[in-house]
Design a protein around this motif. Structure first.
Motif, PDB file in Angstrom:
ATOM      1  N   MET A   1      -1.030  25.937  46.583  1.00 23.18           N
ATOM      2  CA  MET A   1      -0.715  24.825  47.459  1.00 23.18           C
ATOM      3  C   MET A   1       0.509  25.190  48.300  1.00 23.18           C
ATOM      4  O   MET A   1       1.381  25.926  47.843  1.00 23.18           O
ATOM      5  N   PHE A   2       0.530  24.633  49.506  1.00 23.84           N
ATOM      6  CA  PHE A   2       1.653  24.833  50.408  1.00 23.84           C
ATOM      7  C   PHE A   2       2.070  23.506  51.010  1.00 23.84           C
ATOM      8  O   PHE A   2       1.227  22.643  51.276  1.00 23.84           O
ATOM      9  N   GLU A   3       3.356  23.371  51.229  1.00 18.61           N
ATOM     10  CA  GLU A   3       3.881  22.237  51.983  1.00 18.61           C
ATOM     11  C   GLU A   3       3.973  22.681  53.433  1.00 18.61           C
ATOM     12  O   GLU A   3       4.476  23.762  53.729  1.00 18.61           O
ATOM     13  N   ILE A   4       3.474  21.842  54.315  1.00 20.01           N
ATOM     14  CA  ILE A   4       3.576  22.089  55.752  1.00 20.01           C
ATOM     15  C   ILE A   4       4.500  21.025  56.313  1.00 20.01           C
ATOM     16  O   ILE A   4       4.294  19.832  56.073  1.00 20.01           O
ATOM     17  N   LEU A  23     -10.524  16.909  60.912  1.00 17.23           N
ATOM     18  CA  LEU A  23     -10.738  18.082  60.071  1.00 17.23           C
ATOM     19  C   LEU A  23     -11.203  17.638  58.685  1.00 17.23           C
ATOM     20  O   LEU A  23     -10.548  16.799  58.063  1.00 17.23           O
ATOM     21  N   PRO A  24     -12.302  18.180  58.180  1.00 15.49           N
ATOM     22  CA  PRO A  24     -12.780  17.755  56.864  1.00 15.49           C
ATOM     23  C   PRO A  24     -11.795  18.080  55.746  1.00 15.49           C
ATOM     24  O   PRO A  24     -11.798  17.447  54.709  1.00 15.49           O
ATOM     25  N   GLN A  25     -10.914  19.043  55.958  1.00 10.32           N
ATOM     26  CA  GLN A  25      -9.964  19.455  54.925  1.00 10.32           C
ATOM     27  C   GLN A  25      -8.608  18.743  55.054  1.00 10.32           C
ATOM     28  O   GLN A  25      -7.671  19.082  54.342  1.00 10.32           O
ATOM     29  N   PHE A  26      -8.486  17.763  55.949  1.00  6.89           N
ATOM     30  CA  PHE A  26      -7.201  17.092  56.156  1.00  6.89           C
ATOM     31  C   PHE A  26      -6.732  16.429  54.868  1.00  6.89           C
ATOM     32  O   PHE A  26      -7.426  15.588  54.303  1.00  6.89           O
ATOM     33  N   PRO A  27      -5.511  16.790  54.383  1.00  9.66           N
ATOM     34  CA  PRO A  27      -5.054  16.265  53.099  1.00  9.66           C
ATOM     35  C   PRO A  27      -4.260  14.963  53.180  1.00  9.66           C
ATOM     36  O   PRO A  27      -3.789  14.461  52.171  1.00  9.66           O
ATOM     37  N   GLY A  28      -4.100  14.407  54.361  1.00 10.12           N
ATOM     38  CA  GLY A  28      -3.220  13.255  54.536  1.00 10.12           C
ATOM     39  C   GLY A  28      -1.828  13.746  54.910  1.00 10.12           C
ATOM     40  O   GLY A  28      -1.516  14.937  54.793  1.00 10.12           O
ATOM     41  N   MET A  29      -0.981  12.839  55.374  1.00 12.98           N
ATOM     42  CA  MET A  29       0.344  13.261  55.804  1.00 12.98           C
ATOM     43  C   MET A  29       1.335  12.116  55.675  1.00 12.98           C
ATOM     44  O   MET A  29       0.954  10.947  55.628  1.00 12.98           O
ATOM     45  N   SER A  30       2.588  12.478  55.626  1.00 17.31           N
ATOM     46  CA  SER A  30       3.684  11.521  55.698  1.00 17.31           C
ATOM     47  C   SER A  30       4.423  11.781  57.001  1.00 17.31           C
ATOM     48  O   SER A  30       4.465  12.915  57.482  1.00 17.31           O
ATOM     49  N   VAL A  61       9.747  13.351  65.275  1.00 17.90           N
ATOM     50  CA  VAL A  61       9.126  12.932  64.027  1.00 17.90           C
ATOM     51  C   VAL A  61       8.820  14.189  63.215  1.00 17.90           C
ATOM     52  O   VAL A  61       8.523  15.246  63.783  1.00 17.90           O
ATOM     53  N   MET A  62       8.934  14.059  61.896  1.00 17.07           N
ATOM     54  CA  MET A  62       8.568  15.149  61.006  1.00 17.07           C
ATOM     55  C   MET A  62       7.299  14.750  60.274  1.00 17.07           C
ATOM     56  O   MET A  62       7.228  13.678  59.674  1.00 17.07           O
ATOM     57  N   VAL A  63       6.312  15.602  60.378  1.00 18.91           N
ATOM     58  CA  VAL A  63       5.047  15.415  59.685  1.00 18.91           C
ATOM     59  C   VAL A  63       5.079  16.316  58.459  1.00 18.91           C
ATOM     60  O   VAL A  63       5.413  17.506  58.571  1.00 18.91           O
ATOM     61  N   VAL A  64       4.762  15.754  57.309  1.00 20.82           N
ATOM     62  CA  VAL A  64       4.804  16.508  56.051  1.00 20.82           C
ATOM     63  C   VAL A  64       3.459  16.351  55.350  1.00 20.82           C
ATOM     64  O   VAL A  64       2.940  15.241  55.244  1.00 20.82           O
ATOM     65  N   MET A  65       2.916  17.474  54.870  1.00 21.43           N
ATOM     66  CA  MET A  65       1.682  17.426  54.093  1.00 21.43           C
ATOM     67  C   MET A  65       1.665  18.572  53.094  1.00 21.43           C
ATOM     68  O   MET A  65       2.373  19.561  53.276  1.00 21.43           O
ATOM     69  N   VAL A  66       0.883  18.416  52.041  1.00 17.45           N
ATOM     70  CA  VAL A  66       0.666  19.463  51.050  1.00 17.45           C
ATOM     71  C   VAL A  66      -0.818  19.773  51.065  1.00 17.45           C
ATOM     72  O   VAL A  66      -1.649  18.867  50.977  1.00 17.45           O
ATOM     73  N   ALA A  67      -1.137  21.065  51.191  1.00 20.05           N
ATOM     74  CA  ALA A  67      -2.536  21.456  51.354  1.00 20.05           C
ATOM     75  C   ALA A  67      -2.825  22.752  50.611  1.00 20.05           C
ATOM     76  O   ALA A  67      -1.926  23.567  50.398  1.00 20.05           O
ATOM     77  N   PRO A  68      -4.094  22.967  50.260  1.00 20.32           N
ATOM     78  CA  PRO A  68      -4.481  24.234  49.645  1.00 20.32           C
ATOM     79  C   PRO A  68      -4.274  25.392  50.628  1.00 20.32           C
ATOM     80  O   PRO A  68      -4.365  25.221  51.851  1.00 20.32           O
ATOM     81  N   GLU A  69      -4.003  26.556  50.086  1.00 21.13           N
ATOM     82  CA  GLU A  69      -3.692  27.725  50.905  1.00 21.13           C
ATOM     83  C   GLU A  69      -4.786  28.045  51.932  1.00 21.13           C
ATOM     84  O   GLU A  69      -4.491  28.471  53.044  1.00 21.13           O
ATOM     85  N   VAL A 102       1.189  17.046  42.050  1.00 20.78           N
ATOM     86  CA  VAL A 102       0.592  15.977  41.242  1.00 20.78           C
ATOM     87  C   VAL A 102       0.342  14.790  42.152  1.00 20.78           C
ATOM     88  O   VAL A 102       1.265  14.275  42.785  1.00 20.78           O
ATOM     89  N   ARG A 103      -0.887  14.374  42.254  1.00 18.92           N
ATOM     90  CA  ARG A 103      -1.226  13.195  43.049  1.00 18.92           C
ATOM     91  C   ARG A 103      -1.020  11.944  42.194  1.00 18.92           C
ATOM     92  O   ARG A 103      -1.500  11.864  41.077  1.00 18.92           O
ATOM     93  N   ILE A 104      -0.291  10.984  42.721  1.00 17.28           N
ATOM     94  CA  ILE A 104      -0.053   9.740  42.016  1.00 17.28           C
ATOM     95  C   ILE A 104      -1.249   8.838  42.280  1.00 17.28           C
ATOM     96  O   ILE A 104      -1.534   8.483  43.420  1.00 17.28           O
ATOM     97  N   THR A 105      -1.965   8.476  41.234  1.00 20.49           N
ATOM     98  CA  THR A 105      -3.158   7.656  41.384  1.00 20.49           C
ATOM     99  C   THR A 105      -3.077   6.461  40.437  1.00 20.49           C
ATOM    100  O   THR A 105      -2.261   6.437  39.520  1.00 20.49           O
ATOM    101  N   ALA A 106      -3.949   5.531  40.663  1.00 21.04           N
ATOM    102  CA  ALA A 106      -4.011   4.365  39.774  1.00 21.04           C
ATOM    103  C   ALA A 106      -4.515   4.802  38.404  1.00 21.04           C
ATOM    104  O   ALA A 106      -5.385   5.683  38.309  1.00 21.04           O
ATOM    105  N   PRO A 107      -4.008   4.205  37.336  1.00 18.56           N
ATOM    106  CA  PRO A 107      -4.500   4.561  36.002  1.00 18.56           C
ATOM    107  C   PRO A 107      -5.970   4.169  35.834  1.00 18.56           C
ATOM    108  O   PRO A 107      -6.416   3.177  36.410  1.00 18.56           O
ATOM    109  N   ALA A 108      -6.666   4.952  35.057  1.00 17.01           N
ATOM    110  CA  ALA A 108      -8.076   4.653  34.792  1.00 17.01           C
ATOM    111  C   ALA A 108      -8.183   3.387  33.943  1.00 17.01           C
ATOM    112  O   ALA A 108      -7.363   3.134  33.081  1.00 17.01           O
ATOM    113  N   ASP A 109      -9.203   2.585  34.193  1.00 12.41           N
ATOM    114  CA  ASP A 109      -9.415   1.347  33.410  1.00 12.41           C
ATOM    115  C   ASP A 109     -10.059   1.630  32.085  1.00 12.41           C
ATOM    116  O   ASP A 109     -10.797   2.503  31.867  1.00 12.41           O
TER     117      ASP A 109
END
Length: 109
Positions: A1-4, A23-30, A61-69, A102-109
């Motif tokens: 993984m890399f931070e861009i 892009l189908p591989q877009f990981p989201g961004m802040s 503006v600073m765009v930040v994302m983490v994506a696979p290499e 680590v992706r922060i996700t909702a806990p499983a029910d």
């Protein structure tokens, strides 16, 4: 993984978001609002002075994302293509290896 991280002109943010979301591989961004100043050696068209030094800070503006290499090059190329205007101050793009992700996700029910 890399931070861009990319620092771009605010006017380019909407078009960049649109291009990245296609892009189908877009990981989201802040996005972070920042102010920046240019490096003194980049722009030497006019002599330095106190007025220019005081007015040198510009909104960015600073765009930040983490994506696979395997998609880092595609993401960086897309950012560069969309954010580039050919003028001094267009911004910067850099990448940093990420040891743990680590992706922060909702806990499983």
């Amino acid at each position: 993984m890399f931070e861009i991280k990319a620092v771009i002109r605010p006017a380019k943010l909407d078009i960049l978001r649109t291009a990245l979301r296609q892009l189908p591989q877009f990981p989201g961004m802040s996005v972070i609002k920042i102010d920046g100043c240019s490096a003194p050696w980049v722009e030497q068209s006019e002599p330095a002075g106190i007025k220019r030094d005081l007015l040198d800070y510009t909104p960015k503006v600073m765009v930040v994302m983490v994506a696979p290499e395997d998609v880092v090059t595609l993401l960086c190329d897309t950012i560069h293509r969309v954010a580039h205007t050919g003028r001094v101050g267009d911004g910067l793009i850099w990448t940093t290896p990420v040891e743990r992700f680590v992706r922060i996700t909702a806990p499983a029910d």
